[in-house]
Design a protein around this motif. Sequence first.
Motif, PDB file in Angstrom:
ATOM      1  N   LEU A 294       0.852  -1.038   0.078  1.00 42.91           N
ATOM      2  CA  LEU A 294      -0.065  -0.024  -0.090  1.00 42.91           C
ATOM      3  C   LEU A 294       0.825   1.165   0.001  1.00 42.91           C
ATOM      4  CD1 LEU A 294      -2.768  -1.020   2.567  1.00 42.91           C
ATOM      5  CD2 LEU A 294      -2.898  -0.836   0.006  1.00 42.91           C
ATOM      6  N   LYS A 295       2.109   1.298   0.884  1.00 42.78           N
ATOM      7  CA  LYS A 295       2.983   2.347   0.817  1.00 42.78           C
ATOM      8  C   LYS A 295       3.538   2.548  -0.702  1.00 42.78           C
ATOM      9  CE  LYS A 295       4.338   2.223   5.703  1.00 42.78           C
ATOM     10  NZ  LYS A 295       5.190   2.163   6.602  1.00 42.78           N
ATOM     11  N   LYS A 296       3.884   1.345  -1.139  1.00 40.32           N
ATOM     12  CA  LYS A 296       4.368   1.658  -2.779  1.00 40.32           C
ATOM     13  C   LYS A 296       3.664   2.303  -3.505  1.00 40.32           C
ATOM     14  CE  LYS A 296       7.757  -2.399  -2.278  1.00 40.32           C
ATOM     15  NZ  LYS A 296       7.582  -3.987  -2.537  1.00 40.32           N
ATOM     16  N   ALA A 297       2.152   1.627  -3.516  1.00 42.84           N
ATOM     17  CA  ALA A 297       0.920   2.258  -4.356  1.00 42.84           C
ATOM     18  C   ALA A 297       1.064   3.694  -4.123  1.00 42.84           C
ATOM     19  CB  ALA A 297      -0.189   1.550  -3.999  1.00 42.84           C
ATOM     20  N   ALA A 298       0.890   4.143  -2.862  1.00 45.93           N
ATOM     21  CA  ALA A 298       0.737   5.461  -2.467  1.00 45.93           C
ATOM     22  C   ALA A 298       2.184   6.410  -3.198  1.00 45.93           C
ATOM     23  CB  ALA A 298       0.608   5.792  -1.053  1.00 45.93           C
TER      24      ALA A 298
END
Length: 519
Positions: A252-256
């Motif tokens: 999720l951090k990578k996506a953000a």
Amino acid sequence: MLKFFSLLRGNAVYASIFLLTILILLTTVLAFRNQVVMSETNETVSDAEIVLKNTNDLWTAVNLMDLGVRGYALTKKDGLLGPYNQAIIRNTQYIDSIRFYLKKQQLPTVKLDKYVVLNNNYETLCKEMIELIKQDSIKGFISLLEEDRGLALWQSYSAFSTELVESENDIQANAKQSYEAAVFSNTIIQLLLFLVGAPSLFLIFSRIRKQTSTSRNLLLDLEHNNRKYVFNPGTDIVENHEQIMNSSIDNLKKAATFIGKVTKGEYDVTWPGMDDRTLTINQNSLSGTLINMRDQMKRIKEEDENRIWVTEGLTKFTEIIRQYQEDVKGLCEQAIRFIAKYMDAQQGGVFLLQEEDDDKYLELVAAFAFDKKKFVEKRIELGEGLIGQAFLEEVPVVLKEVPSGYTHITSGLGEATPDHILIVPMRYNEKSEGVVEIAGFSEWKAHQRNFIDKAAESMAASLSSVRSTHRMKTVLEQMQVQTETLHAQEEEMRQNMEELAATNEEMKRKESEYLKNIG
């Protein structure tokens, strides 16, 4: 129903869960309602802030417009018209934005409409002032400047903006009141949820251990879904709860991070751990979709930049044509110089069609950075070589393997043969006026070729117009010579008639005297 309530009374945990469920449902409904109120409030406040900002920027744009005109008047440098050109574009954007939000807020636009009329008049005035400066008419410029038409525009803006600011401030104040009421309501709901939920959670805690198996299964489902819908690294499935949670959070951090960088225009961003193999696996996952989105946005940005590059080039090229529309040689020289530099070419030449009775050929009339050997070859027969073929076939020629000796590019560092040649016919109204040839070391992209195609067409149109004008002048001059010759012949005939009449009178007089003498 009675059995159900009896069961609740006999089991405190179930009773707690029941009460907690009812409260959560109630909380959810109220929270959803408050969320809607908050969302509407935020939207209302945001709209009002946009209107206020655009209203303030509206007069800033007018100041930029005035600054650009005055700067241009003082220096006559086209670069100082940048603020003016930007202001013209932004003015329209600000007005359209304000009108949109006023209609959305159901506020009247009468004063805005009055201001728009005066604003349009002021833009027209600025254009007139610029034209007067271009014509060196300082008196006309000062005369328009002294009329101070900006005062009426300022008065209209002041009346319009003052009322609008008051309206928007009222809208913001009302929205904030609604927001504060929603926040207070949410606080009450959270407090009530805590008072009821804390004891219930204490009772439920004893049952948590029994849910370990269920939690494990859920985490495994999370891992599978994470790999299926977010990112699959192509490794074995992990069963460690901490690793599963960390992996989900990390994805999720990578996506953000990825979305944030793409939003900022950093289109070279990559998804950590993504390679050719994993990209194939993640075609339908979030990570693969984001990669495709990045590539598409990058392509759109490049297309916009290319379109702007072509438009700006054609605008500058059109100005060259306008300045030299009566001078064919000057037009060709300036045009090939601009095209070669704008296309990053090292050589360029313009070959025009020459017609002398039945003899038709192409002549090199202008060149840019040609070597001496190439420059001497001024005449090319139709159909001869690549240039003659391109003229007859009326199709651009792209040469990626330049024959040795075709042409050379010479600099202080030495001499080299170009890697690419581009030959473009200059066609207008189904007729070719000549050929443009450029040479360089880099391959030209599609948008660059599109630019030179359109530039060649514009140049052909100008040359066609010049040639038509020249032919018309020639015909008029011939007619004038014929008219003068005819007038001279008429005058000579008149004089001959007068001499003939005088001779006739003399003969009659002599005949009369003769008859009188013999009588």
